[in-house]
Design a protein around this motif. Structure first.
Motif, short mmCIF file in Angstrom:
data_model
loop_
_atom_site.label_atom_id
_atom_site.label_comp_id
_atom_site.label_asym_id
_atom_site.label_seq_id
_atom_site.Cartn_x
_atom_site.Cartn_y
_atom_site.Cartn_z
N ILE B 5 0.85 -1.19 0.00
CA ILE B 5 0.00 0.00 0.00
C ILE B 5 0.89 1.24 0.00
CG2 ILE B 5 -1.84 1.28 1.17
CD1 ILE B 5 -2.85 -1.26 2.39
N VAL B 6 0.69 2.09 -0.99
CA VAL B 6 1.39 3.37 -0.99
C VAL B 6 0.61 4.29 -0.06
CG1 VAL B 6 2.25 5.27 -2.39
CG2 VAL B 6 2.16 2.96 -3.35
N GLY B 7 1.24 4.67 1.03
CA GLY B 7 0.59 5.41 2.10
C GLY B 7 0.40 4.51 3.31
N GLY B 8 0.58 5.08 4.48
CA GLY B 8 0.47 4.28 5.71
C GLY B 8 -0.38 4.98 6.75
N GLY B 9 -1.41 5.67 6.30
CA GLY B 9 -2.31 6.38 7.21
C GLY B 9 -3.48 5.51 7.64
N ASP B 30 5.58 4.91 3.37
CA ASP B 30 5.12 6.18 3.94
C ASP B 30 6.32 6.89 4.54
OD1 ASP B 30 2.05 7.20 5.12
OD2 ASP B 30 3.88 8.14 5.91
N PRO B 31 6.44 8.20 4.28
CA PRO B 31 7.60 8.93 4.80
C PRO B 31 7.55 9.16 6.32
CG PRO B 31 6.16 10.41 3.57
CD PRO B 31 5.61 9.03 3.39
N ALA B 32 6.36 9.05 6.91
CA ALA B 32 6.26 9.37 8.35
C ALA B 32 6.74 8.20 9.19
CB ALA B 32 4.82 9.71 8.71
N GLU B 33 7.67 8.46 10.07
CA GLU B 33 8.17 7.38 10.93
C GLU B 33 7.07 6.77 11.79
OE1 GLU B 33 11.68 8.17 13.27
OE2 GLU B 33 12.70 8.91 11.47
N ASP B 34 6.10 7.61 12.17
CA ASP B 34 5.02 7.11 13.03
C ASP B 34 3.72 6.86 12.24
OD1 ASP B 34 4.41 9.70 12.45
OD2 ASP B 34 3.93 10.30 14.51
N ALA B 35 3.88 6.50 10.97
CA ALA B 35 2.70 6.19 10.14
C ALA B 35 1.82 5.20 10.90
CB ALA B 35 3.15 5.59 8.81
N ASP B 49 8.34 8.70 -4.05
CA ASP B 49 9.06 8.55 -5.32
C ASP B 49 10.43 7.92 -5.10
OD1 ASP B 49 10.19 10.60 -3.95
OD2 ASP B 49 9.86 12.13 -5.50
N ASN B 50 10.65 7.32 -3.96
CA ASN B 50 11.92 6.65 -3.68
C ASN B 50 11.95 5.31 -4.44
OD1 ASN B 50 13.79 4.83 -2.44
ND2 ASN B 50 13.88 6.16 -0.63
N VAL B 71 -0.63 10.35 -4.89
CA VAL B 71 0.61 9.64 -5.15
C VAL B 71 1.20 10.19 -6.45
CG1 VAL B 71 1.61 7.36 -5.53
CG2 VAL B 71 -0.53 7.57 -4.27
N PRO B 72 2.52 10.43 -6.49
CA PRO B 72 3.10 10.90 -7.76
C PRO B 72 2.82 9.87 -8.87
CG PRO B 72 4.73 10.99 -5.98
CD PRO B 72 3.52 10.31 -5.42
N GLU B 73 2.41 10.37 -10.02
CA GLU B 73 2.09 9.49 -11.14
C GLU B 73 3.31 8.62 -11.50
OE1 GLU B 73 -0.13 12.03 -13.54
OE2 GLU B 73 -0.80 10.47 -14.94
N SER B 74 4.50 9.21 -11.36
CA SER B 74 5.72 8.48 -11.70
C SER B 74 5.88 7.24 -10.81
CB SER B 74 6.94 9.39 -11.54
OG SER B 74 7.00 9.86 -10.19
N ALA B 75 5.44 7.35 -9.57
CA ALA B 75 5.56 6.20 -8.65
C ALA B 75 4.68 5.05 -9.12
CB ALA B 75 5.18 6.61 -7.23
N ILE B 76 3.46 5.40 -9.53
CA ILE B 76 2.54 4.35 -9.99
C ILE B 76 3.04 3.73 -11.30
CG2 ILE B 76 0.16 3.91 -10.74
CD1 ILE B 76 0.51 4.44 -7.69
#
Lengths: 354, 354
Positions: B5-9, B30-35, B49-50, B71-76
């Motif tokens: 899953i892209v995103g960890g909310g 997810d970029p958030a450490e505490d997602a 985009d990593n 989500v950035p289109e490039s990631a998908i």
């Protein structure tokens, strides 16, 4: 809030799945590296009597509970010195010994099958004379899923049963002529409030629970509740308690209690307003209890050995799969499936297919 | 089965809570450490985009989905080269741009408010002349919860709105005179099968969804389903899709779609046979869809900023708390509560108290 659970099997796993949405976190103590609850919290991997791990759990957890009654008594005593443990040691001590348990039932005026403790072959012969055959010889402690018991039909069954079980303290129980096996799942809060789920009707295969149907509005509901109420009050019980009963058509006989969430209550996830898992957590944390009212009709079927083809299973209308993510193994409970319906179902063909 | 899953909310968290009982495992980016989904699976902590982390996800996951349309289109695109991604890029591209989205609606004969793309102050003036005031100036992409938009009431509002938003591509939308805001949560499987949940009636506060009521048997159900069906077929959509609608009393106007599980569908956890989260997973994995039928009546209220006192909240009959275990922060969605009832409720006082 952090909840410590002694045991990291499917009951602990389903408690965690119920508690995480309430903002709770979990610590499990379980010797199995692949304990199926472990991915849902912190896993203390070691034996139940490992005092270092028990101390860690006591330090971190706000409250401790357990998922099975065969936790060493010493572990619970050790924990209870440092942290609140529910259900308390008295309930555990009662439930883990079939003789203590049945004596509590008797003292409370709750009917049971005839029974007698058996400590020697002579006592076994005496007990058979007084109770008659057929009868069931069981270990007083540690039995589950039909393990540790023998049915005695003829007087020449006694010796082989004694040879296999005689090293442990035993109980002889008379046979009940019952028309159905039922159970009532109850919950009691720290403040003494009690709630009761609709009865379950339980069907076994090879000594293992196979199917449980929710029974909203069953005529035996109030009798079963009355039994459960007496036991919970007597034991100053906190948490979910299961009471298994034989319905003879004439009266209810108490068979055994379990001081924990119970397989015959898994249908409450879909079939009741609040699941047994959430209500157990609410109770041990001193939170208000949730409604135990029926939500439609539910039938649960245990998945034994292996999970059937998921795609085929999920094509059934109203079905809910609960995989425990355990390695398949013959005779192992690896999951359950619940079929839910808004109106009273005919007994599902589904239940027969699994 | 492993789901990326892209995103960890909270949407990812609730998908995981729905999928774990089906035996699924999860990886979140997810970029958030505490997602808040992180404790329920493997957390790849980094930006969307990593490419190194995206490659890891693609290698491990059987299928990838996402919890938000920004989500950035490039990631998908990067992921879709290596692994199945649902909903597919076409749906995402449509949903992320308000102009594309509304043109798709128009092409399918689905009514909308009048709208026009705005790329310059001149175009804004032209658009206002043709659409009239009041109107809403919005960014074409990246808006959510009322962010990135201005209501224009008078001609002298144009300049300040342009000064604040004019750096981004914009859309001007006419005002709808509606009697209520509703949404329909739909799901389409890989095989093209579609199912539709009962409508939600949605109430906002300060631009953020506050309350959603399930509406079994609403007279607008079939019209809303017809719109959703056309969109999902056109986009060869796979997964859960939310379509927000204005009900003018006369007809339904499509406002926007979300290519994902949606806040206005959270009540499906208790109020439908299969939740939107489980059905999204079933869809993207090619499993049979679950029943979307109503199970009683449910009202969901978002908990914004902080979770109210748990003990008080849980004393409400039929309430279900869903904490996202997020740090309290003003304006942040930190959880939701759902009140369930078997029969049609009067609009809850409860909803007003939170």
């Amino acid at each position: 809030m952090i909840i410590g659970i002694v045991g990291g099997g499917q009951l602990a796993r389903m408690m965690a799945l119920a508690g995480i949405p309430l903002g709770m976190r979990f610590i499990f103590l379980d010797p199995a590296e692949d304990a199926c609850a472990a991915p849902l919290g912190e896993h203390l991997c070691g034996h139940y009597d490992n005092t270092e791990l028990l101390s860690t759990m006591a330090d971190k957890a706000d409250v401790v509970t357990y998922e099975f009654e065969n936790v060493p008594e010493s572990a619970i005593t050790f924990l209870a010195d440092k942290v609140d443990v529910y259900p308390a040691a008295q309930a555990l001590a009662t439930a883990r010994d079939r003789i203590h348990e049945k004596r509590v039932f008797q003292d409370l005026g709750i009917s049971t099958v005839p029974f007698a403790p058996v400590g020697s072959f002579d006592e076994l012969q005496d007990a058979v004379r007084s109770i008659g055959l057929p009868a069931i010889l069981k270990t007083r402690t540690m039995g589950y899923d039909g393990k540790g018991q023998f049915v005695l039909r003829h007087s020449d069954d006694l010796e082989s049963a004694w040879n296999q079980l005689g090293d442990a303290p035993l109980i002889l129980e008379g046979f009940a002529n019952f028309r159905r096996e039922i159970s009532v799942i109850s919950v009691r809060g720290r403040d003494g409030e009690m709630r009761f789920y609709p009865l379950s009707e339980n069907h076994h295969r090879d000594g293992i629970l196979h199917t449980a149907h929710s029974l909203p509005d069953d005529p035996e509901q109030s009798q079963a509740e009355d039994y459960a109420r007496r036991i919970m009050e007597k034991l100053d019980y906190v948490g979910v308690m299961a009471l298994e009963l034989f319905d003879t058509g004439d009266k209810l006989l108490a068979n055994e209690m379990a001081p924990r969430v119970h397989n015959s209550g898994h249908w409450t996830i879909e079939g009741a307003v609040t699941s047994q898992f959430e209500n157990h957590l609410r109770a041990v944390l001193g939170l208000p209890l949730g409604s135990t009212k029926a939500k439609g009709y539910a039938t649960m079927v245990n998945l034994i050995g292996t999970i059937p083809d998921t795609s085929q299973l999920l094509s059934e209308a109203g079905i809910h799969l609960h995989s425990y993510s355990k390695k398949p193994y013959p005779g192992r409970k690896v999951g359950h499936a619940t079929v839910w319906s808004a109106s009273k179902p005919t007994r599902q063909k589904f239940a027969l297919n699994l």
